[in-house]
Design a protein around this motif. Structure first.
Motif, short mmCIF file in Angstrom:
data_model
loop_
_atom_site.label_atom_id
_atom_site.label_comp_id
_atom_site.label_asym_id
_atom_site.label_seq_id
_atom_site.Cartn_x
_atom_site.Cartn_y
_atom_site.Cartn_z
N VAL A 139 0.83 -1.20 -0.14
CA VAL A 139 0.36 -0.04 0.01
C VAL A 139 0.70 0.98 -0.23
O VAL A 139 2.00 1.36 0.54
CB VAL A 139 -1.33 -0.03 1.51
CG1 VAL A 139 -1.84 1.49 1.65
CG2 VAL A 139 -1.80 -0.65 0.90
N MET A 140 0.24 2.12 -0.92
CA MET A 140 1.90 3.34 -1.29
C MET A 140 0.25 4.80 -0.52
O MET A 140 -0.69 4.55 -1.00
CB MET A 140 1.92 3.33 -2.44
CG MET A 140 3.12 2.70 -2.93
SD MET A 140 4.71 2.70 -2.21
CE MET A 140 5.34 0.97 -2.49
N TYR A 141 0.61 5.43 0.57
CA TYR A 141 0.17 6.49 0.28
C TYR A 141 0.56 7.92 0.65
O TYR A 141 2.31 7.97 0.60
CB TYR A 141 -0.74 6.30 1.90
CG TYR A 141 0.38 6.46 3.04
CD1 TYR A 141 1.02 7.35 3.74
CD2 TYR A 141 1.21 5.27 3.18
CE1 TYR A 141 0.86 7.51 4.86
CE2 TYR A 141 2.15 5.31 4.52
CZ TYR A 141 2.22 6.56 5.36
OH TYR A 141 2.77 6.65 6.83
N SER A 142 -0.70 9.05 -0.12
CA SER A 142 0.74 9.99 0.50
C SER A 142 0.56 10.84 1.68
O SER A 142 -0.61 10.82 2.57
CB SER A 142 -0.50 10.84 -0.70
OG SER A 142 -1.88 11.20 -0.22
N LYS A 143 1.33 12.49 1.70
CA LYS A 143 0.99 12.74 2.90
C LYS A 143 -0.31 12.86 2.66
O LYS A 143 -0.65 13.77 1.35
CB LYS A 143 1.99 13.96 1.94
CG LYS A 143 1.92 14.77 3.14
CD LYS A 143 3.33 16.12 3.23
CE LYS A 143 3.37 16.86 4.50
NZ LYS A 143 4.82 18.01 4.47
N GLY A 144 -1.16 13.41 3.65
CA GLY A 144 -2.01 13.85 3.81
C GLY A 144 -3.11 13.08 4.45
O GLY A 144 -4.77 12.80 4.61
#
Length: 246
Positions: free
Chosen positions: A134-139
Motif C-alpha cells: 500500500v502506497m499512501y500520500s501525505k495527507g
C-alpha cells in the motif's frame, strides 16, 4: 518484572508521546493496545520494545520472553495509555518497520484518505486481496495511529505500507494504473483481470486528485442501482480489488 503504578512515571510519559505522529517518527516506535494486535505484531516479526501488562498471566509467555522490556501496570496507568473507554490492560511499544519502496506487481495507492477507520479498512482490504503493498500520500491518516491500527485488525503489519510522493511513484510504475472517478471513466466490469496493476482510491469528499487521474491507464466507476449517491471508499476498494485480481 518492574512495576509501574504512577501515570507520572517517566516511562509512561514517554510512551504517551507516541500518540502523536511526530513523536512516532522521531522515536521510530509506535504504541499498540490489545491482545489481538500485539499477537499480530509478534507473529509478523516486528520488534517489541516494551510490554506493559495489568495481568501478565493473560498473555502468552513466549511474547513476554520476546519483548525487550516487560512492565506490570495498574488499571489507572492502563487508562492513561488507552484511547478506548474500556482498556484491555495490555500494551506494547513496537519498532516501526523499515519498508522500502519496491517494484511490486499489485499495489493499492491511497490519495489523502483522512478518516482513520477508512484508512484501516483500506489496508485490511489490500491485505485480504493479497496485494503486494500500500502506497499512501501525505495527507492520509497515519497507519500507525491507534484508530487506524484497530480498523486494520493488524493488516498494517502484514504488508508494506509506505508514504510516497504519488506522482513520482506512479511515473515509475511499470504496469496499468487504474483511477476511480465519476467522469471519463468506464464500468469496472469491462476491465479484465490484471497481473500487474496499481489502483488509486481517493479522498472521501473530493476523490482522486486530478493530476493523478491524468496519469492513469483507465479510470473506473461502479454503477449505483439504488438511490445512494456513492459507496464508502473502503467498500468500493474491495469491489475493485477483487475484480482486478480476478
Amino acid at each position: 518484572m518492574e512495576e509501574i503504578t504512577s501515570v507520572q512515571n517517566t516511562k509512561i510519559k514517554q510512551i504517551n508521546k507516541l500518540k502523536k505522529k511526530k513523536e512516532r517518527t522521531k522515536q521510530g516506535q509506535f504504541l499498540i493496545e490489545g491482545f489481538h494486535l500485539i499477537e499480530e505484531a509478534y507473529n509478523s516479526g516486528l520488534k517489541i520494545m516494551s510490554l506493559l501488562l495489568v495481568d501478565p498471566s493473560r498473555i502468552d509467555e513466549k511474547m513476554i520472553e520476546y519483548a525487550e522490556e516487560v512492565y506490570t501496570i495498574n488499571f489507572k496507568v492502563a487508562e492513561a495509555l488507552s484511547d478506548t473507554t474500556t482498556p484491555q490492560g495490555v500494551f506494547a511499544v513496537v519498532e516501526l518497520p523499515s519498508n522500502d519502496v519496491s517494484t511490486d506487481n499489485q499495489v493499492l495507492v491511497l490519495d489523502r484518505v483522512q478518516d482513520p477507520g477508512n484508512m484501516g479498512a483500506l489496508i485490511r482490504n489490500a491485505d485480504a486481496a493479497g496485494m503486494d503493498a500500500v502506497m499512501y500520500s501525505k495527507g492520509c491518516a497515519d497507519p500507525y495511529q491507534d484508530k487506524v491500527l484497530r480498523a486494520s485488525q493488524g493488516s498494517v503489519f502484514h504488508l508494506p505500507v509506505i508514504e510516497v510522493d504519488l506522482e513520482s511513484y506512479l511515473n515509475g510504475f511499470d504496469g496499468n494504473v487504474f483511477g476511480t472517478s465519476l467522469e471519463d471513466a468506464v464500468n469496472y466490469q469491462t476491465i479484465n483481470k490484471q497481473d500487474k496493476f496499481a489502483l488509486i482510491m481517493g479522498n472521501e469528499g473530493s476523490g482522486v486528485e486530478e493530476s493523478l487521474l491524468k496519469q492513469t491507464t483507465q479510470n473506473l466507476n461502479i454503477p449505483l442501482y439504488g438511490k445512494a449517491e456513492s459507496l464508502n471508499v473502503a467498500v468500493s476498494c474491495g469491489i475493485l480489488l477483487y475484480h482486478l485480481k480476478g
